[in-house]
Scaffold this motif. Structure first.
Motif, PDB file in Angstrom:
ATOM      1  N   LEU A  22       0.822  -1.210   0.000  1.00  0.00           N
ATOM      2  CA  LEU A  22       0.000   0.000   0.000  1.00  0.00           C
ATOM      3  C   LEU A  22       0.857   1.261   0.000  1.00  0.00           C
ATOM      4  CD1 LEU A  22      -2.764   1.292   0.050  1.00  0.00           C
ATOM      5  CD2 LEU A  22      -2.790   0.997   2.523  1.00  0.00           C
ATOM      6  N   ALA A  23       1.903   1.272   0.799  1.00  0.00           N
ATOM      7  CA  ALA A  23       2.798   2.437   0.841  1.00  0.00           C
ATOM      8  C   ALA A  23       3.418   2.676  -0.535  1.00  0.00           C
ATOM      9  CB  ALA A  23       3.888   2.238   1.889  1.00  0.00           C
ATOM     10  N   ALA A  24       3.851   1.624  -1.187  1.00  0.00           N
ATOM     11  CA  ALA A  24       4.438   1.772  -2.525  1.00  0.00           C
ATOM     12  C   ALA A  24       3.381   2.241  -3.520  1.00  0.00           C
ATOM     13  CB  ALA A  24       5.046   0.450  -2.983  1.00  0.00           C
ATOM     14  N   GLU A  52     -13.598  -8.248  -1.841  1.00  0.00           N
ATOM     15  CA  GLU A  52     -14.500  -7.539  -0.926  1.00  0.00           C
ATOM     16  C   GLU A  52     -13.726  -6.766   0.139  1.00  0.00           C
ATOM     17  OE1 GLU A  52     -15.104 -10.773  -1.823  1.00  0.00           O
ATOM     18  OE2 GLU A  52     -16.889 -10.441  -3.038  1.00  0.00           O
ATOM     19  N   GLU A  53     -12.697  -7.407   0.678  1.00  0.00           N
ATOM     20  CA  GLU A  53     -11.900  -6.758   1.715  1.00  0.00           C
ATOM     21  C   GLU A  53     -11.169  -5.534   1.172  1.00  0.00           C
ATOM     22  OE1 GLU A  53     -11.759  -9.937   0.859  1.00  0.00           O
ATOM     23  OE2 GLU A  53     -12.051 -11.187   2.626  1.00  0.00           O
ATOM     24  N   MET A  54     -10.643  -5.654  -0.039  1.00  0.00           N
ATOM     25  CA  MET A  54      -9.912  -4.529  -0.634  1.00  0.00           C
ATOM     26  C   MET A  54     -10.846  -3.347  -0.880  1.00  0.00           C
ATOM     27  SD  MET A  54      -7.297  -6.160  -3.362  1.00  0.00           S
ATOM     28  CE  MET A  54      -5.592  -6.174  -2.895  1.00  0.00           C
ATOM     29  N   TRP A  55     -12.008  -3.606  -1.452  1.00  0.00           N
ATOM     30  CA  TRP A  55     -12.926  -2.513  -1.740  1.00  0.00           C
ATOM     31  C   TRP A  55     -13.429  -1.875  -0.453  1.00  0.00           C
ATOM     32  CZ3 TRP A  55     -13.353   0.445  -5.661  1.00  0.00           C
ATOM     33  CH2 TRP A  55     -14.419   1.336  -5.749  1.00  0.00           C
ATOM     34  N   SER A  56     -13.521  -2.644   0.605  1.00  0.00           N
ATOM     35  CA  SER A  56     -13.993  -2.113   1.891  1.00  0.00           C
ATOM     36  C   SER A  56     -12.976  -1.202   2.563  1.00  0.00           C
ATOM     37  CB  SER A  56     -14.333  -3.268   2.840  1.00  0.00           C
ATOM     38  OG  SER A  56     -15.408  -4.005   2.322  1.00  0.00           O
ATOM     39  N   ASP A  57     -11.731  -1.303   2.185  1.00  0.00           N
ATOM     40  CA  ASP A  57     -10.671  -0.484   2.777  1.00  0.00           C
ATOM     41  C   ASP A  57     -10.643   0.880   2.077  1.00  0.00           C
ATOM     42  OD1 ASP A  57      -8.445   0.480   4.083  1.00  0.00           O
ATOM     43  OD2 ASP A  57      -7.033  -0.884   3.109  1.00  0.00           O
ATOM     44  N   GLN A  59     -10.054   4.082   2.886  1.00  0.00           N
ATOM     45  CA  GLN A  59      -8.979   5.056   3.045  1.00  0.00           C
ATOM     46  C   GLN A  59      -7.615   4.499   2.664  1.00  0.00           C
ATOM     47  OE1 GLN A  59      -9.858   8.225   3.708  1.00  0.00           O
ATOM     48  NE2 GLN A  59     -11.909   7.366   3.621  1.00  0.00           N
ATOM     49  N   GLY A  60      -7.536   3.207   2.463  1.00  0.00           N
ATOM     50  CA  GLY A  60      -6.263   2.570   2.152  1.00  0.00           C
ATOM     51  C   GLY A  60      -6.198   2.081   0.724  1.00  0.00           C
ATOM     52  N   VAL A  61      -6.508   0.798   0.559  1.00  0.00           N
ATOM     53  CA  VAL A  61      -6.365   0.167  -0.754  1.00  0.00           C
ATOM     54  C   VAL A  61      -7.278   0.806  -1.794  1.00  0.00           C
ATOM     55  CG1 VAL A  61      -6.574  -2.003  -2.022  1.00  0.00           C
ATOM     56  CG2 VAL A  61      -5.571  -1.992   0.257  1.00  0.00           C
ATOM     57  N   ARG A  62      -8.550   1.010  -1.455  1.00  0.00           N
ATOM     58  CA  ARG A  62      -9.465   1.603  -2.441  1.00  0.00           C
ATOM     59  C   ARG A  62      -8.956   2.965  -2.892  1.00  0.00           C
ATOM     60  NH1 ARG A  62     -15.799   3.115  -1.606  1.00  0.00           N
ATOM     61  NH2 ARG A  62     -15.734   1.217  -0.369  1.00  0.00           N
ATOM     62  N   ALA A  63      -8.521   3.775  -1.958  1.00  0.00           N
ATOM     63  CA  ALA A  63      -8.011   5.106  -2.302  1.00  0.00           C
ATOM     64  C   ALA A  63      -6.792   5.009  -3.212  1.00  0.00           C
ATOM     65  CB  ALA A  63      -7.680   5.885  -1.038  1.00  0.00           C
ATOM     66  N   ALA A  64      -5.884   4.101  -2.917  1.00  0.00           N
ATOM     67  CA  ALA A  64      -4.676   3.938  -3.740  1.00  0.00           C
ATOM     68  C   ALA A  64      -5.038   3.519  -5.162  1.00  0.00           C
ATOM     69  CB  ALA A  64      -3.743   2.909  -3.117  1.00  0.00           C
ATOM     70  N   ILE A  65      -5.990   2.606  -5.283  1.00  0.00           N
ATOM     71  CA  ILE A  65      -6.419   2.139  -6.601  1.00  0.00           C
ATOM     72  C   ILE A  65      -7.052   3.285  -7.382  1.00  0.00           C
ATOM     73  CG2 ILE A  65      -7.995   0.592  -7.813  1.00  0.00           C
ATOM     74  CD1 ILE A  65      -7.674  -1.303  -5.324  1.00  0.00           C
ATOM     75  N   LEU A  66      -7.964   3.992  -6.748  1.00  0.00           N
ATOM     76  CA  LEU A  66      -8.660   5.077  -7.443  1.00  0.00           C
ATOM     77  C   LEU A  66      -7.717   6.223  -7.798  1.00  0.00           C
ATOM     78  CD1 LEU A  66     -12.047   5.098  -5.500  1.00  0.00           C
ATOM     79  CD2 LEU A  66     -11.518   4.045  -7.714  1.00  0.00           C
ATOM     80  N   GLU A  67      -6.755   6.504  -6.919  1.00  0.00           N
ATOM     81  CA  GLU A  67      -5.757   7.542  -7.234  1.00  0.00           C
ATOM     82  C   GLU A  67      -4.971   7.168  -8.488  1.00  0.00           C
ATOM     83  OE1 GLU A  67      -3.457   7.701  -3.644  1.00  0.00           O
ATOM     84  OE2 GLU A  67      -5.062   8.671  -2.522  1.00  0.00           O
ATOM     85  N   GLY A  68      -4.609   5.908  -8.594  1.00  0.00           N
ATOM     86  CA  GLY A  68      -3.864   5.447  -9.765  1.00  0.00           C
ATOM     87  C   GLY A  68      -4.715   5.401 -11.019  1.00  0.00           C
ATOM     88  N   ALA A  69      -5.975   5.047 -10.872  1.00  0.00           N
ATOM     89  CA  ALA A  69      -6.862   4.884 -12.028  1.00  0.00           C
ATOM     90  C   ALA A  69      -7.203   6.199 -12.726  1.00  0.00           C
ATOM     91  CB  ALA A  69      -8.152   4.189 -11.598  1.00  0.00           C
ATOM     92  N   VAL A  70      -7.099   7.311 -12.023  1.00  0.00           N
ATOM     93  CA  VAL A  70      -7.486   8.589 -12.627  1.00  0.00           C
ATOM     94  C   VAL A  70      -6.304   9.396 -13.161  1.00  0.00           C
ATOM     95  CG1 VAL A  70      -9.599   8.752 -11.255  1.00  0.00           C
ATOM     96  CG2 VAL A  70      -7.511   9.831 -10.422  1.00  0.00           C
ATOM     97  N   LEU A  71      -5.116   8.848 -13.092  1.00  0.00           N
ATOM     98  CA  LEU A  71      -3.946   9.570 -13.600  1.00  0.00           C
ATOM     99  C   LEU A  71      -4.057   9.755 -15.110  1.00  0.00           C
ATOM    100  CD1 LEU A  71      -1.155   7.798 -11.528  1.00  0.00           C
ATOM    101  CD2 LEU A  71      -2.101  10.079 -11.158  1.00  0.00           C
ATOM    102  N   THR A  72      -3.644  10.918 -15.587  1.00  0.00           N
ATOM    103  CA  THR A  72      -3.778  11.200 -17.018  1.00  0.00           C
ATOM    104  C   THR A  72      -2.453  11.452 -17.726  1.00  0.00           C
ATOM    105  OG1 THR A  72      -4.143  13.542 -16.529  1.00  0.00           O
ATOM    106  CG2 THR A  72      -6.106  12.140 -16.754  1.00  0.00           C
TER     107      THR A  72
END
Length: 105
Positions: A22-24, A52-57, A59-72
């Motif tokens: 997650l930190a990386a 399910e566990e990842m999407w439930s997180d 402030q952690g994993v979900r946020a990291a995924i979404l931050e990466g997914a919106v990069l342009t």
């Protein structure tokens, strides 16, 4: 490793492997793109068994995924692609799919 037991063990280590991945995955500097991609790739590997566990997180994993997914920036294409692959994996779980569609963020 692709072993479900190993994946479960790594996911369960909140202060261990999961925290490192997650930190990386959340490294913000352009010079850290490669490390960010590796962190997301590790989460991608875990996402086939912990959707399910990842999407439930939120402030952690979900946020990291979404931050990466919106990069342009074209230089972030590997980061973005890996984040999108994770979202694809997460959407395969029936409970996480419903939760994803209900998320208005």
């Amino acid at each position: 490793s692709a072993s479900p037991a190993n994946k479960a063990s790594m996911w369960a280590e909140e202060a261990g492997a999961r925290a490192v991945f997650l930190a990386a995955a959340r490294l913000p500097r352009p010079g850290d793109r490669k490390l960010r991609t590796y962190g997301l790739a590790a989460l991608q590997n875990l996402s086939t068994d912990a959707a399910e566990e990842m999407w439930s997180d939120e402030q952690g994993v979900r946020a990291a995924i979404l931050e990466g997914a919106v990069l342009t920036d074209p230089a972030d294409r590997k980061v973005r692609a890996t984040a999108l692959y994770i979202l694809q994996n997460l959407s395969r779980g029936s409970r996480s799919r419903v939760a994803m569609w209900q998320d208005e963020a």
